[in-house]
Design an enzyme around this catalytic site. Sequence first.
Site, mmCIF file in Angstrom:
data_model
loop_
_atom_site.group_PDB
_atom_site.id
_atom_site.type_symbol
_atom_site.label_atom_id
_atom_site.label_comp_id
_atom_site.label_asym_id
_atom_site.label_seq_id
_atom_site.Cartn_x
_atom_site.Cartn_y
_atom_site.Cartn_z
ATOM 1 N N SER A 33 0.816 -1.210 0.000
ATOM 2 C CA SER A 33 0.000 0.000 0.000
ATOM 3 C C SER A 33 0.855 1.268 0.000
ATOM 4 O O SER A 33 1.604 1.514 -0.933
ATOM 5 C CB SER A 33 -0.963 -0.032 1.190
ATOM 6 O OG SER A 33 -1.903 1.005 1.132
ATOM 7 N N ALA A 51 -10.099 9.793 7.260
ATOM 8 C CA ALA A 51 -9.504 11.078 6.916
ATOM 9 C C ALA A 51 -8.358 10.916 5.925
ATOM 10 O O ALA A 51 -8.067 11.812 5.133
ATOM 11 C CB ALA A 51 -9.005 11.772 8.183
ATOM 12 N N ASN A 52 -7.729 9.716 5.914
ATOM 13 C CA ASN A 52 -6.613 9.470 5.002
ATOM 14 C C ASN A 52 -7.045 9.245 3.551
ATOM 15 O O ASN A 52 -6.200 9.036 2.673
ATOM 16 C CB ASN A 52 -5.770 8.289 5.492
ATOM 17 C CG ASN A 52 -6.543 6.973 5.524
ATOM 18 O OD1 ASN A 52 -7.478 6.748 4.774
ATOM 19 N ND2 ASN A 52 -6.138 6.086 6.419
#
Length: 533
Positions: free
Chosen positions: A60, A362-363
């Site tokens: 990721s 929020a990311n």
Amino acid sequence: MLAAIAPEYDTEPAVKISYGTAGFRQNAETLVPAMFRVGILAALRSKCKGACIGVMITASHNPECDNGVKVVDPLGEMLESSWESWATKLANCSNDGLEAMVQTMVTEVGVDVKAAVSVAMAMDTRPSSPLMAKAVAAGVAAAGGTVTDFGLLTTPQLHYVVRCTNDPAYGTPTEQGYNEKLSTAFKALYASSGATEPVAFHVDCANGIGAGQLRKLLSHLTGVVDATVCNDGSVGKVNDNCGADYVKTNQKAPPGIEAGDGVQCASLDGDADRLMFFYNKGGKFQMLDGDRIAILCAVFFNELVSAAGLKMNLGIVQTAYANGGSTKCLEKLGIPVACAKTGVKHLHHLALNYDIGVYFEANGHGTILFSDDALGVIAKANGSTNAEKKALTDLRSLIDLINQTVGDAISDLLLVQIILIRKKMSMPDWAAMYDDLPNRLVKVKVADRSVVGTTNAERTCTSPAGLQDAIDALVAEHSCGRAFVRPSGTEDVVRVYAEAETRELADDLNHKVSLKVFEMANGVGNPPEKVTA
């Protein structure tokens, strides 16, 4: 049960690894034995469920030197939590004890060892990924199965492929099927909007898998999308000074993406499941994160459902990291808000409680879920006016545009374009929906992160004794103060988040809470310094 196990897949007793929300993730040089065991796990999971199971090789947003793996369950969701412990046990088991461990697992879980195996595998563009793929395939073979290798895909694309394999009504289980489904939906929505100029934006692809896959999709959108692809991997390493995590953490545009004032920019992460937006206003960086994506989507879908003449229960799921400004905005709008523990699997679970559940961390990792009841109502509704009929048609296209299996940066990128067009909003218009409260997030090193316990979706500290009282007293000094602490899931640090009326006050509150954590949770090294940059 197992075929011969090659010596190169034996574990090192000193290396301990744990499967969590992000799967396994660590330096690639030490990961090969675990990847072999993930192949075994995926084969057993497939036998147990009688369905295709996915294995995605990626780390990721981690550096290029790392790699990792995520197991995908039959409907494209993350691996069932009860199997995470089995993954951990297998990964830390030596070759000598592996056969016995598998037999124990087969007995306790109830695996039909004679059942067929179906495992779909894909990987990102990291140099180590082919070696990881070989190890996974060997593990599946050791458990009596074979792998269908889809080569290079984004994480959300593999989730989509697994879902379609087990649920053909969802789509065609190929990369081409994914591209055709999304592009067909986008073109229909673009035409419905009345737009005449191609949608233009710049995209930072984190030097990862998203660059090539986005370009393939864009080839289906000629004439309606004009995208400039940046940080495409031709120069630079995956996630090195670029990507969604870089933008969120540093709150500045990454090198390699240049755009003038007001031009829309976006960043994907290394496996294209996170998305951040930003632009420049008078030369000043302006960020639009997952909180803002969620609110934009919720407002739009509320309006569209009403325009279609339907009544549905729509809600947003946030985590404790959601900015207080966003939560207050939702309260003013009358949109229900639930708070989940950090980790998309927790948000996904709560979002299922709504007819339309919107969740974004929020990311920038998130998506929109439609319940079976909602899908049925939308499919059957006819509409009594032309306006209602048009809204229903748009809703059906939006359902096809959204990847409901998991957060999908490419799908979400196209969704936001449609919403901005339909609402005739510029980037500044979007940013003006609410004001963020200044905030600060830091890490405090501790000897053992397990000494910090939390409850209330990680917003309240239960241990060590007295720490929450100390936090409450510090927060009470501020009119808009908020702070919480939570142990990291992967390293011995405690994350400290604080927000307040001004940047200076937020930094001050964070520092005071960090010192309390260091003092009461056995901090390591020197006391944390105040962060003000």
